[in-house]
Design a protein around this motif. Structure first.
Motif, PDB file in Angstrom:
ATOM      1  N   ILE A 169       0.850  -1.203   0.000  1.00 47.28           N
ATOM      2  CA  ILE A 169       0.000   0.000   0.000  1.00 47.28           C
ATOM      3  C   ILE A 169       0.883   1.249   0.000  1.00 47.28           C
ATOM      4  O   ILE A 169       0.655   2.193  -0.758  1.00 47.28           O
ATOM      5  CB  ILE A 169      -0.940   0.008   1.232  1.00 47.28           C
ATOM      6  CG1 ILE A 169      -1.898  -1.181   1.157  1.00 47.28           C
ATOM      7  CG2 ILE A 169      -1.731   1.309   1.316  1.00 47.28           C
ATOM      8  CD1 ILE A 169      -2.621  -1.489   2.465  1.00 47.28           C
ATOM      9  N   GLN A 170       1.917   1.222   0.831  1.00 43.03           N
ATOM     10  CA  GLN A 170       2.808   2.389   0.901  1.00 43.03           C
ATOM     11  C   GLN A 170       3.543   2.585  -0.424  1.00 43.03           C
ATOM     12  O   GLN A 170       3.715   3.704  -0.895  1.00 43.03           O
ATOM     13  CB  GLN A 170       3.811   2.216   2.043  1.00 43.03           C
ATOM     14  CG  GLN A 170       3.147   2.292   3.427  1.00 43.03           C
ATOM     15  CD  GLN A 170       4.098   1.978   4.564  1.00 43.03           C
ATOM     16  OE1 GLN A 170       5.077   1.249   4.388  1.00 43.03           O
ATOM     17  NE2 GLN A 170       3.794   2.492   5.746  1.00 43.03           N
ATOM     18  N   ARG A 171       3.960   1.465  -1.024  1.00 43.56           N
ATOM     19  CA  ARG A 171       4.675   1.549  -2.317  1.00 43.56           C
ATOM     20  C   ARG A 171       3.790   2.202  -3.373  1.00 43.56           C
ATOM     21  O   ARG A 171       4.260   2.908  -4.250  1.00 43.56           O
ATOM     22  CB  ARG A 171       5.055   0.118  -2.737  1.00 43.56           C
ATOM     23  CG  ARG A 171       6.170   0.024  -3.747  1.00 43.56           C
ATOM     24  CD  ARG A 171       6.553  -1.424  -4.005  1.00 43.56           C
ATOM     25  NE  ARG A 171       5.459  -2.258  -4.478  1.00 43.56           N
ATOM     26  CZ  ARG A 171       4.949  -2.215  -5.701  1.00 43.56           C
ATOM     27  NH1 ARG A 171       5.439  -1.384  -6.583  1.00 43.56           N
ATOM     28  NH2 ARG A 171       3.948  -3.009  -6.039  1.00 43.56           N
ATOM     29  N   LYS A 172       2.478   1.967  -3.247  1.00 42.14           N
ATOM     30  CA  LYS A 172       1.546   2.538  -4.225  1.00 42.14           C
ATOM     31  C   LYS A 172       1.026   3.914  -3.790  1.00 42.14           C
ATOM     32  O   LYS A 172       0.027   4.398  -4.308  1.00 42.14           O
ATOM     33  CB  LYS A 172       0.392   1.559  -4.469  1.00 42.14           C
ATOM     34  CG  LYS A 172       0.868   0.318  -5.234  1.00 42.14           C
ATOM     35  CD  LYS A 172      -0.245  -0.658  -5.500  1.00 42.14           C
ATOM     36  CE  LYS A 172       0.220  -1.746  -6.464  1.00 42.14           C
ATOM     37  NZ  LYS A 172      -0.708  -2.865  -6.530  1.00 42.14           N
TER      38      LYS A 172
ATOM     39  N   VAL B 205       1.576  -4.914  20.110  1.00 43.70           N
ATOM     40  CA  VAL B 205       2.962  -4.895  20.619  1.00 43.70           C
ATOM     41  C   VAL B 205       3.652  -3.581  20.229  1.00 43.70           C
ATOM     42  O   VAL B 205       3.838  -3.274  19.046  1.00 43.70           O
ATOM     43  CB  VAL B 205       3.766  -6.114  20.128  1.00 43.70           C
ATOM     44  CG1 VAL B 205       5.211  -6.023  20.607  1.00 43.70           C
ATOM     45  CG2 VAL B 205       3.126  -7.395  20.647  1.00 43.70           C
ATOM     46  N   VAL B 206       4.007  -2.854  21.258  1.00 47.76           N
ATOM     47  CA  VAL B 206       4.619  -1.541  21.077  1.00 47.76           C
ATOM     48  C   VAL B 206       6.005  -1.704  20.439  1.00 47.76           C
ATOM     49  O   VAL B 206       6.776  -2.568  20.834  1.00 47.76           O
ATOM     50  CB  VAL B 206       4.731  -0.842  22.459  1.00 47.76           C
ATOM     51  CG1 VAL B 206       5.381   0.518  22.337  1.00 47.76           C
ATOM     52  CG2 VAL B 206       3.345  -0.709  23.080  1.00 47.76           C
ATOM     53  N   GLY B 207       6.273  -0.894  19.439  1.00 45.69           N
ATOM     54  CA  GLY B 207       7.586  -0.929  18.785  1.00 45.69           C
ATOM     55  C   GLY B 207       7.758  -2.085  17.824  1.00 45.69           C
ATOM     56  O   GLY B 207       8.858  -2.329  17.326  1.00 45.69           O
ATOM     57  N   SER B 208       6.685  -2.819  17.522  1.00 46.62           N
ATOM     58  CA  SER B 208       6.791  -3.970  16.613  1.00 46.62           C
ATOM     59  C   SER B 208       6.970  -3.495  15.164  1.00 46.62           C
ATOM     60  O   SER B 208       6.820  -2.312  14.862  1.00 46.62           O
ATOM     61  CB  SER B 208       5.535  -4.824  16.735  1.00 46.62           C
ATOM     62  OG  SER B 208       4.406  -4.009  16.516  1.00 46.62           O
ATOM     63  N   SER B 209       7.251  -4.449  14.276  1.00 50.06           N
ATOM     64  CA  SER B 209       7.593  -4.080  12.893  1.00 50.06           C
ATOM     65  C   SER B 209       6.451  -3.332  12.199  1.00 50.06           C
ATOM     66  O   SER B 209       6.688  -2.354  11.495  1.00 50.06           O
ATOM     67  CB  SER B 209       7.944  -5.325  12.088  1.00 50.06           C
ATOM     68  OG  SER B 209       9.040  -5.958  12.665  1.00 50.06           O
ATOM     69  N   ILE B 210       5.214  -3.813  12.378  1.00 51.63           N
ATOM     70  CA  ILE B 210       4.096  -3.158  11.673  1.00 51.63           C
ATOM     71  C   ILE B 210       3.878  -1.756  12.249  1.00 51.63           C
ATOM     72  O   ILE B 210       3.668  -0.798  11.497  1.00 51.63           O
ATOM     73  CB  ILE B 210       2.807  -4.020  11.750  1.00 51.63           C
ATOM     74  CG1 ILE B 210       3.028  -5.312  10.946  1.00 51.63           C
ATOM     75  CG2 ILE B 210       1.577  -3.264  11.237  1.00 51.63           C
ATOM     76  CD1 ILE B 210       1.921  -6.342  11.036  1.00 51.63           C
ATOM     77  N   ALA B 211       3.981  -1.637  13.564  1.00 57.09           N
ATOM     78  CA  ALA B 211       3.825  -0.309  14.180  1.00 57.09           C
ATOM     79  C   ALA B 211       4.879   0.641  13.616  1.00 57.09           C
ATOM     80  O   ALA B 211       4.578   1.784  13.265  1.00 57.09           O
ATOM     81  CB  ALA B 211       3.949  -0.420  15.691  1.00 57.09           C
ATOM     82  N   ARG B 212       6.102   0.158  13.491  1.00 56.21           N
ATOM     83  CA  ARG B 212       7.166   1.039  13.008  1.00 56.21           C
ATOM     84  C   ARG B 212       7.030   1.310  11.515  1.00 56.21           C
ATOM     85  O   ARG B 212       7.238   2.420  11.054  1.00 56.21           O
ATOM     86  CB  ARG B 212       8.546   0.455  13.340  1.00 56.21           C
ATOM     87  CG  ARG B 212       8.858   0.630  14.830  1.00 56.21           C
ATOM     88  CD  ARG B 212      10.211   0.128  15.229  1.00 56.21           C
ATOM     89  NE  ARG B 212      10.290  -1.312  15.143  1.00 56.21           N
ATOM     90  CZ  ARG B 212      11.009  -1.993  14.256  1.00 56.21           C
ATOM     91  NH1 ARG B 212      11.777  -1.359  13.398  1.00 56.21           N
ATOM     92  NH2 ARG B 212      10.997  -3.311  14.237  1.00 56.21           N
ATOM     93  N   GLN B 213       6.654   0.281  10.749  1.00 55.90           N
ATOM     94  CA  GLN B 213       6.512   0.465   9.309  1.00 55.90           C
ATOM     95  C   GLN B 213       5.400   1.473   9.002  1.00 55.90           C
ATOM     96  O   GLN B 213       5.533   2.317   8.110  1.00 55.90           O
ATOM     97  CB  GLN B 213       6.203  -0.891   8.645  1.00 55.90           C
ATOM     98  CG  GLN B 213       6.067  -0.851   7.136  1.00 55.90           C
ATOM     99  CD  GLN B 213       7.390  -0.567   6.423  1.00 55.90           C
ATOM    100  OE1 GLN B 213       8.458  -0.976   6.884  1.00 55.90           O
ATOM    101  NE2 GLN B 213       7.324   0.167   5.318  1.00 55.90           N
ATOM    102  N   CYS B 214       4.288   1.390   9.741  1.00 57.13           N
ATOM    103  CA  CYS B 214       3.177   2.333   9.512  1.00 57.13           C
ATOM    104  C   CYS B 214       3.587   3.734   9.966  1.00 57.13           C
ATOM    105  O   CYS B 214       3.246   4.728   9.326  1.00 57.13           O
ATOM    106  CB  CYS B 214       1.925   1.910  10.267  1.00 57.13           C
ATOM    107  SG  CYS B 214       1.184   0.400   9.615  1.00 57.13           S
TER     108      CYS B 214
END
Ligand code: F6R
Length: 605
Positions: A361-364, A374-383
Motif C-alpha cells: 500500500i505504501q509503495r503505491k 505490541v509496542v515498537g513492533s515491525s508493523i507499528a514502526r513500518q506504519c
C-alpha cells in the motif's frame, strides 16, 4: 514464528537464555537450544518444550550465548533440525528465523565443496559459509556480509564465534531487537522478552547488521556503512507476563478482557462531545471530505476484528469500508487510492502477510495506520502512525483479549469518524455510555458464563461444528470457529446464517452441533429461520443470545450474555465461544496454550 534470544555480559548466559526463550515460547515450541561461549562453543538442543530442554541442559559456564525456539519450516521436528547450528569445526554457531528461498542451491554448493550437512534446514547454510569465509582469512563481519550477499529470503540471524568476543546479527524481514543494559547486551526477536532487563531498546531495520559486545553495539547497513540508530520509545504496558493463579494463559487472558478493554478505552472517550480521541489516528477535515473508502487488513483473529470494524465504520460513519485477508492482498496487484484510509490490524505487529500488505500500500502511494498491540513492533514502526490497542502481553497462541481490544479500538475510531460526519452528538453520547458499561458486563458474564460444559459435551463428540451469525455476528461466528479449530482440533465451519442453506446445510445430521450467535439486533428474526432449518434436520442448537430474550426457547443449550447495543454485541458474544474452545481443548487433553503446528507470531509469508 521462531524466537531468538541472545546475551553478552557478565552474568551466567545459560540461565538468562532459557528465561528469555521461555518468554518467547509462544513464537514456536517444537524444539529449542542454546549455545554458550566459554573458550569453546558449548551447545545443547532438543525437541519438545523449552522447559524439558532446560531440565537436561548441562551447566554451561560463560557469559555470552545465543538461543532459539523453533517453529519448523524447512525440515521436520528433529533434534538435528533444532537450532543452534554449528560449523563442522565448531567455531561458528548460528540461530536463524525466517526462510531462505535459495537454500537448496546453497546446500548443493556446500555438498559439492565437501562440507558435511548435519540437518535438513535452510538455516544451517549460514554457519558453514561463514566458517568457510573465516577459513579463507575473512574477518567475521566480512564473512557474514559475504553469506548475506548470496542468500535470498528472510532472516533474523545471530552468529556466535569461538574466537571472537562479540556477536553479529542481521535482519531482513524477521525482527531483532537489541537491548542495552549496564555492561551487558541482549538480543531478542521480541521487545517483550527484554523489557525486564532494560528499557534501552533499538530495533534493527531490514538490511541492517549489528555487532555487539558487552559494552557497545554498532549498527550498519549490509555494506558496512554505519547508521545512527534510535532508541525505541516504549510506553509502559500494563499486565503481568506470569500465569499467576491461572492454569493456562488462555484462561488468564479471557478473564483479563474486562480490564484490558478498560485500558483500551480509558482516556479516549469524550462524553461531553459524544466522541472519542485516538491520538495517532486523527483524520484531518480536508482528508475526511475526500475520503473515498476505508480498507482494513489482517489475518486470523485480526481479520475477524477488521470485519467487525468494517461494519462499525459503515454503520456509524457511513463511509464505504472493506476488509481484506492480508495474505491475499498482494496476490492480485490491488488498486490503491492514495486518498483512501488503510488500517493494518495486528496483535503481534510482526505478521509477515500483514506487513507485506502494508508495504504494498505504501509503495503505491498511500499511508497505512497500524492498529497494533505490541509496542515498537515491525508493523507499528513500518506504519509510523496509528494506535496501540493496549491489551497487555498476550501469550496464549489463541488470541482472545487482543480481539476484544482490536474491536474496542475500531469502535472508538468508527465513533470518531462518525462524529466528524453525520453521527449526532446524542447518538455519540449513547455509544459512549454503552461502551463504558462493557468492562463490567464482560466481568459479570465471565463470573456466570452459563452452561458451557453442556456445549463442550456436544462439540467434543461431533465430527464437525457449524457456527452461524448474521450481520455483525457473522465475524464473531468466524472467530468462534477459528478458536475451536485451533486449540480443540475439531473441524469447524463458520457461515453467515443466511448463506447456510446454500450449501453447508448438507453437513447437518442428527445431533450435529450448531453454534448460533443471535443477539437482539434487528436481523435476529432472519437468523431464527436458519435455526429452524437446522433443527428440522436434527441439529442441536447452542445459542448465544441476550439475557431474557425469548429466542432462548429455540435452544438446546442456551447461553445468555448481557444486553448491549447491537453494534457492540461482538464484545460480549465472543466470550462464550472462547470458553467453549478453551474447555473443549481441555476435555480433549490438548495443550491449550501451545496448540500443535501453530505459532503466535507468523513471520513467514
Ligand atoms: C488466532 C490467532 C491467529 C492470529 C493471526 C494474526 O487465535 O492467534 O489467527 O490472529 O496469526 O496475528 P497478529 O494479530 O499477530 O497479526
Amino acid at each position: 514464528m521462531c524466537g531468538i534470544f541472545g546475551y553478552i555480559g557478565h552474568r551466567n548466559a545459560s540461565s538468562l537464555l532459557v528465561k528469555g526463550l521461555l518468554r518467547l515460547e509462544y513464537r514456536g515450541y517444537d524444539s529449542s537450544g542454546v549455545v554458550v561461549k566459554n573458550g569453546q562453543l558449548q551447545s545443547y538442543k532438543d525437541i519438545g518444550k523449552i522447559s524439558e530442554m532446560a531440565t537436561s541442559l548441562p551447566e554451561f559456564k560463560g557469559s555470552m550465548g545465543i538461543a532459539h525456539t523453533r517453529w519448523a519450516t524447512h525440515g521436520g521436528v528433529t533434534k538435528e533440525n533444532a537450532h543452534p547450528h554449528l560449523s563442522n569445526d565448531g567455531k561458528v554457531a548460528i540461530v536463524h528465523n525466517g526462510i531462505l528461498q535459495n537454500s537448496d542451491a546453497l546446500r548443493k554448493r556446500l555438498k559439492r565443496a565437501g562440507v558435511q550437512l548435519n540437518s535438513e534446514t535452510d538455516s544451517e547454510v549460514f554457519c558453514h559459509y561463514i566458517a568457510m569465509a573465516l577459513e579463507e582469512g575473512k574477518a567475521p563481519l566480512e564473512a557474514l556480509q559475504s553469506v548475506l550477499s548470496m542468500t535470498r529470503g528472510t532472516w533474523g540471524v545471530c552468529v556466535l564465534f569461538q574466537e571472537y568476543d562479540y556477536v553479529l546479527c542481521a535482519r531482513n524481514g524477521s525482527p531483532l531487537i537489541i537491548g542495552r543494559g549496564k555492561d551487558e547486551m541482549f538480543i531478542s526477536s521480541d521487545p517483550h522478552a527484554i523489557r525486564e532487563h532494560t528499557d534501552q531498546l533499538v530495533a534493527l531495520e531490514d538490511g541492517q547488521i549489528a555487532k555487539l559486545d558487552a559494552h557497545n553495539f554498532q549498527v550498519m547497513q549490509t555494506d558496512g556503512k554505519e547508521v545512527v540508530s534510535h532508541l525505541l520509545q516504549l510506553e509502559e504496558e500494563w499486565g503481568e507476563s506470569e500465569l499467576g493463579e491461572y492454569p493456562h494463559f488462555m484462561l488468564k487472558e479471557i478473564h483479563e478482557q474486562s480490564q484490558s478493554l478498560q485500558h483500551c478505552i480509558s482516556g479516549r472517550l469524550r462524553h461531553a462531545e459524544g466522541t472519542s480521541v485516538l491520538g495517532g489516528l486523527q483524520v484531518q477535515p480536508q482528508e475526511l471530505a475526500q475520503l473515498p473508502h476505508v480498507r482494513l487488513i489482517g489475518c486470523g483473529t485480526a481479520l475477524h476484528a477488521a470485519q467487525i470494524g468494517q461494519i462499525l465504520i459503515e454503520q456509524w460513519a457511513r463511509i464505504p469500508a472493506v476488509s481484506h485477508v492480508a495474505s491475499e492482498f498482494n496476490a492480485n496487484d490491488p488498486v490503491i487510492n492514495p486518498k483512501a484510509l488503510h488500517l493494518a490490524i495486528s496483535q503481534s505487529g510482526e505478521t509477515a502477510d500483514t506487513l507485506s500488505a502494508v508495504k504494498e500500500i505504501q509503495r503505491k502511494g498511500a499511508d497505512v495506520y497500524g492498529v497494533v498491540n505490541v509496542v515498537g513492533s515491525s508493523i507499528a514502526r513500518q506504519c509510523g502512525k496509528g494506535v496501540y490497542i493496549h491489551s497487555g502481553p498476550e501469550q496464549s497462541v489463541a488470541s482472545t483479549k487482543a480481539f476484544t481490544n482490536m474491536v474496542g479500538a475500531l469502535a472508538l475510531f468508527a465513533l470518531q469518524l462518525g462524529r466528524s460526519r453525520h453521527l449526532s452528538k446524542t447518538k455519540g453520547k449513547s455509544i459512549i455510555r454503552e461502551m463504558r458499561t462493557l468492562p463490567e458486563k464482560i466481568r459479570a458474564y465471565l463470573e456466570q458464563p452459563g452452561p458451557i460444559e453442556q456445549a463442550v459435551e456436544l462439540v467434543t463428540k461431533a465430527k464437525s461444528v457449524l457456527f452461524l451469525g448474521r450481520g455483525i455476528s457473522s465475524p464473531v461466528a468466524s472467530e468462534g470457529a477459528l478458536k475451536l479449530m485451533e486449540i480443540a482440533y475439531i473441524p469447524c465451519l463458520a457461515y453467515p446464517a443466511g448463506e447456510m442453506k446454500h450449501g453447508p446445510i448438507a453437513l447437518i445430521e442428527q445431533d450435529s452441533p450448531v453454534v448460533v450467535i443471535a443477539p437482539n439486533d434487528g436481523v435476529q428474526e432472519r437468523t431464527l429461520n436458519a435455526i429452524h432449518e437446522c433443527k428440522a434436520r436434527g441439529a442441536k442448537i447452542i445459542l448465544i443470545h441476550e439475557e431474557g430474550d425469548p429466542i432462548s426457547e429455540t435452544a438446546d443449550v442456551s447461553i445468555p450474555i448481557p444486553s448491549t447495543m447491537p453494534m457492540l454485541t461482538p464484545l460480549l458474544s465472543v466470550l462464550p465461544t472462547q470458553l467453549i474452545a478453551y474447555h473443549a481443548a481441555l476435555a480433549l487433553d490438548n495443550d491449550v496454550d501451545r496448540p500443535r503446528n501453530l505459532a503466535k507470531s507468523v513471520t513467514v509469508e
